[in-house]
Scaffold this active site. Structure first.
Site, PDB file in Angstrom:
ATOM      1  N   VAL A  75      26.659  -6.549  -3.967  1.00 25.06           N
ATOM      2  CA  VAL A  75      26.743  -5.083  -4.039  1.00 25.06           C
ATOM      3  C   VAL A  75      25.406  -4.403  -4.299  1.00 25.06           C
ATOM      4  O   VAL A  75      25.321  -3.173  -4.233  1.00 25.06           O
ATOM      5  CB  VAL A  75      27.754  -4.624  -5.118  1.00 25.06           C
ATOM      6  CG1 VAL A  75      29.156  -5.053  -4.762  1.00 25.06           C
ATOM      7  CG2 VAL A  75      27.351  -5.124  -6.502  1.00 25.06           C
ATOM      8  N   TYR A  76      24.379  -5.163  -4.615  1.00 19.82           N
ATOM      9  CA  TYR A  76      23.074  -4.546  -4.834  1.00 19.82           C
ATOM     10  C   TYR A  76      22.559  -3.993  -3.511  1.00 19.82           C
ATOM     11  O   TYR A  76      22.161  -4.732  -2.616  1.00 19.82           O
ATOM     12  CB  TYR A  76      22.075  -5.541  -5.409  1.00 19.82           C
ATOM     13  CG  TYR A  76      22.364  -6.021  -6.810  1.00 19.82           C
ATOM     14  CD1 TYR A  76      23.406  -5.489  -7.570  1.00 19.82           C
ATOM     15  CD2 TYR A  76      21.585  -7.003  -7.403  1.00 19.82           C
ATOM     16  CE1 TYR A  76      23.668  -5.933  -8.856  1.00 19.82           C
ATOM     17  CE2 TYR A  76      21.831  -7.453  -8.692  1.00 19.82           C
ATOM     18  CZ  TYR A  76      22.872  -6.922  -9.419  1.00 19.82           C
ATOM     19  OH  TYR A  76      23.129  -7.365 -10.687  1.00 19.82           O
ATOM     20  N   SER A  77      22.600  -2.679  -3.389  1.00 15.95           N
ATOM     21  CA  SER A  77      22.181  -1.978  -2.164  1.00 15.95           C
ATOM     22  C   SER A  77      22.906  -2.515  -0.934  1.00 15.95           C
ATOM     23  O   SER A  77      22.318  -2.677   0.137  1.00 15.95           O
ATOM     24  CB  SER A  77      20.660  -2.072  -1.991  1.00 15.95           C
ATOM     25  OG  SER A  77      20.000  -1.434  -3.059  1.00 15.95           O
ATOM     26  N   ASN A  78      24.208  -2.809  -1.134  1.00 12.14           N
ATOM     27  CA  ASN A  78      25.079  -3.226  -0.025  1.00 12.14           C
ATOM     28  C   ASN A  78      24.513  -4.418   0.741  1.00 12.14           C
ATOM     29  O   ASN A  78      24.527  -4.461   1.974  1.00 12.14           O
ATOM     30  CB  ASN A  78      25.316  -2.056   0.936  1.00 12.14           C
ATOM     31  CG  ASN A  78      26.526  -2.267   1.821  1.00 12.14           C
ATOM     32  OD1 ASN A  78      27.507  -2.879   1.401  1.00 12.14           O
ATOM     33  ND2 ASN A  78      26.476  -1.774   3.048  1.00 12.14           N
TER      34      ASN A  78
END
Length: 345
Positions: A61-64
């Site tokens: 989920v870190y910057s998708n």
């Protein structure tokens, strides 16, 4: 750099690890953290490797997914020199199976993460949140399949409560599946809730803590002081609502103590805050982040020396808060046995 076993496993991790949340940053949260591209990431990783850091942490989920992509590209050609930790379970889309820890979701998440990272295995996979809708047997049997396939080597969790982890460990023991050996937790001098349940639990069940946001969501950088406004350029302006809340009086009491200790030992406020964490029971590694080389080098300076017992006591006193129920009787009343976890080996 010192190295410690990650929980009750044979895997050794550096006491400081690097968090790649600033890599490829986008969106209201991660964009405020930083926007490190591949070239700059490669430079930061070079500095980490020179200092002895061997663990790099990211999440889908870190910057998708951009963080995993940048980390993988920056590690190209030296994958065998590092340990990669990533996380899955939080939403990666709006579809009915785009969140959670079902067999469908976990297998797809790992395949996607391997592609973004440019590797064929993940050293440490952590579930980013507890999925109350999926039976623990489905979750653990899927993780067992991934471990047996060689796509994952060790497993852990993040942001779980003690009973949630214990339920999974009981299932793992019952069926002979891999046990969680890592617990990625929020822990800092202005956020010591980890100590009430999860620390003694980790000591008892063999989970090593990987500490996220060790500087209290940017509050212990030395830039936030009593009576002064939050300085320009601080990420707190944009991200405070995303992170753990901190009472102002507690924060300023801790900052006052940190500044006094820092002056005594000739170190910076964040270095002192990080060194305190490195000495805490069950802590295997403290995850540091950096938007640039100067921040990284300062954070790396938190190890190679040790706070005195007197300084530790000063910081403990400043950061202590009343234990919540049902824990306070164990601290206030006689006749209660309290678990005192051993220092992480």
């Amino acid at each position: 750099m010192d190295y410690r076993y990650l929980g009750r496993s044979g895997l050794k991790v550096s006491v400081l690890s690097f968090g790649a949340g600033t890599f490829g940053g986008s969106g209201p949260l991660f964009g405020a953290w930083g926007n490190t591209d591949v070239e700059e990431a490669r430079r930061l990783i070079d500095i980490c490797l020179d200092a002895g850091v061997n663990l790099f942490d990211t999440a889908d989920v870190y910057s998708n997914g951009a963080s995993e992509h940048v980390l993988g590209a920056a590690l190209k050609g030296r994958r065998d020199k590092v340990l990669i930790s990533t996380k899955a379970s939080l939403p990666m889309g709006d579809g009915p199976n785009d969140a959670g820890s079902s067999r469908f979701r976990l297998i797809r998440s790992i395949e996607d993460a391997l592609t973004r990272l440019g590797t064929d295995y993940i050293d440490i996979l952590q579930l980013h949140a507890f999925d109350a809708a999926t039976p623990v047997e489905e979750v653990l049997s899927t993780l067992d399949t991934l471990v047996r396939a060689g796509k994952v080597r060790y497993i852990g969790v993040s942001n779980f409560s003690g009973w949630q982890i214990m339920k999974a460990l009981a299932a793992a023991d019952r069926y002979g599946w891999p046990r969680y050996i890592a617990n990625q937790v929020y822990y800092s001098l202005v956020g010591r809730d980890y100590e009430w349940d999860l620390m003694p639990f980790g000591a008892d069940q063999g989970l090593g803590a990987l500490v996220w946001s060790p500087l209290g969501w940017g509050r212990l950088t030395g830039k936030v002081r009593r009576g002064d406004p939050i300085p320009d350029g601080s990420r707190l302006h944009d991200t405070a609502s995303f992170g753990p809340p901190v009472d102002d009086e507690l924060l300023f009491r801790v900052v006052d103590a940190l500044e006094a200790v820092a002056a005594d030992v000739g170190k910076t406020v964040p270095q002192v805050a990080l060194n305190w964490l490195v000495q805490r029971p069950t802590v295997s590694s403290v995850i540091i982040g950096a938007r640039n080389e100067a921040q990284l080098r300062q954070n790396l300076g938190a190890v190679g020396w040790t706070l005195s017992a007197e300084h530790v006591a000063k910081l403990n006193d400043a950061s202590e808060v009343t234990a919540p129920y049902p824990h306070f009787p164990y601290y206030r009343q006689e006749g209660f046995a309290r678990i005192n976890p051993p220092i992480a080996r």
